[in-house]
Design a protein around this motif. Structure first.
Motif, PDB file in Angstrom:
ATOM      1  N   GLN A   1     -35.540 -16.434 -21.156  1.00 59.99           N
ATOM      2  CA  GLN A   1     -35.883 -15.796 -19.891  1.00 59.99           C
ATOM      3  C   GLN A   1     -35.921 -16.803 -18.750  1.00 59.99           C
ATOM      4  OE1 GLN A   1     -39.574 -13.746 -20.578  1.00 59.99           O
ATOM      5  NE2 GLN A   1     -38.615 -12.185 -21.807  1.00 59.99           N
ATOM      6  N   LYS A   2     -35.018 -17.771 -18.785  1.00 61.16           N
ATOM      7  CA  LYS A   2     -35.013 -18.837 -17.788  1.00 61.16           C
ATOM      8  C   LYS A   2     -34.900 -18.300 -16.365  1.00 61.16           C
ATOM      9  CE  LYS A   2     -32.747 -23.172 -16.556  1.00 61.16           C
ATOM     10  NZ  LYS A   2     -33.453 -23.234 -15.346  1.00 61.16           N
ATOM     11  N   ARG A   3     -34.006 -17.374 -16.139  1.00 62.39           N
ATOM     12  CA  ARG A   3     -33.813 -16.845 -14.785  1.00 62.39           C
ATOM     13  C   ARG A   3     -35.097 -16.192 -14.266  1.00 62.39           C
ATOM     14  NH1 ARG A   3     -28.273 -14.702 -12.971  1.00 62.39           N
ATOM     15  NH2 ARG A   3     -28.006 -16.631 -14.037  1.00 62.39           N
TER      16      ARG A   3
ATOM     17  N   GLY B   1     -33.857 -29.598 -10.499  1.00 67.55           N
ATOM     18  CA  GLY B   1     -35.078 -30.326 -10.820  1.00 67.55           C
ATOM     19  C   GLY B   1     -35.901 -29.679 -11.902  1.00 67.55           C
ATOM     20  N   ARG B   2     -35.621 -28.410 -12.216  1.00 70.72           N
ATOM     21  CA  ARG B   2     -36.395 -27.694 -13.228  1.00 70.72           C
ATOM     22  C   ARG B   2     -35.562 -27.372 -14.454  1.00 70.72           C
ATOM     23  NH1 ARG B   2     -37.651 -24.405  -8.847  1.00 70.72           N
ATOM     24  NH2 ARG B   2     -36.479 -22.768  -9.847  1.00 70.72           N
ATOM     25  N   SER B   3     -34.522 -28.108 -14.746  1.00 70.41           N
ATOM     26  CA  SER B   3     -33.707 -27.760 -15.909  1.00 70.41           C
ATOM     27  C   SER B   3     -34.287 -28.266 -17.187  1.00 70.41           C
ATOM     28  CB  SER B   3     -32.290 -28.269 -15.776  1.00 70.41           C
ATOM     29  OG  SER B   3     -32.148 -29.388 -15.007  1.00 70.41           O
TER      30      SER B   3
ATOM     31  N   ASP C   1     -40.276 -19.852  -8.170  1.00 72.40           N
ATOM     32  CA  ASP C   1     -39.926 -19.860  -6.744  1.00 72.40           C
ATOM     33  C   ASP C   1     -40.931 -19.057  -5.924  1.00 72.40           C
ATOM     34  OD1 ASP C   1     -37.724 -21.433  -7.203  1.00 72.40           O
ATOM     35  OD2 ASP C   1     -36.253 -19.822  -6.929  1.00 72.40           O
ATOM     36  N   GLU C   2     -41.306 -17.885  -6.421  1.00 72.69           N
ATOM     37  CA  GLU C   2     -42.266 -17.042  -5.700  1.00 72.69           C
ATOM     38  C   GLU C   2     -43.615 -17.740  -5.577  1.00 72.69           C
ATOM     39  OE1 GLU C   2     -42.285 -13.381  -7.881  1.00 72.69           O
ATOM     40  OE2 GLU C   2     -40.394 -12.707  -7.004  1.00 72.69           O
TER      41      GLU C   2
END
Length: 72
Positions: free
Chosen positions: A16-18, A70-72, A25-26
């Motif tokens: 559920q990465k997306r 940066g969040r991979s 982000d929110e």
């Protein structure tokens, strides 16, 4: 944290990465908005208040969006 919970968290992150990216982000945007308002209340002009808030959270890019890599 027990091992089963760790496995569940890692599987969620994998599949559920997306969705997790959107949630992150929110959350970050809400913090940036709060910091921007604090900066405005402290007497900064709107552009400076937004830029300072973005800089505080490490989001200084040309388009005002977080660096996704940066969040991979």
């Amino acid at each position: 944290m027990n091992w089963w919970r760790k496995v569940k968290i890692r599987l969620r992150a994998l599949f559920q990465k997306r969705k997790l990216d959107v949630e992150m982000d929110e959350e970050m945007l809400s913090h940036i908005e709060m910091q921007t308002q604090e900066n405005l209340d402290a007497g900064m002009n709107p552009e400076e208040a937004r830029y300072t808030a973005l800089r505080r959270f490490g989001w200084v890019s040309g388009n005002g969006r977080p660096p996704a890599e940066g969040r991979s």
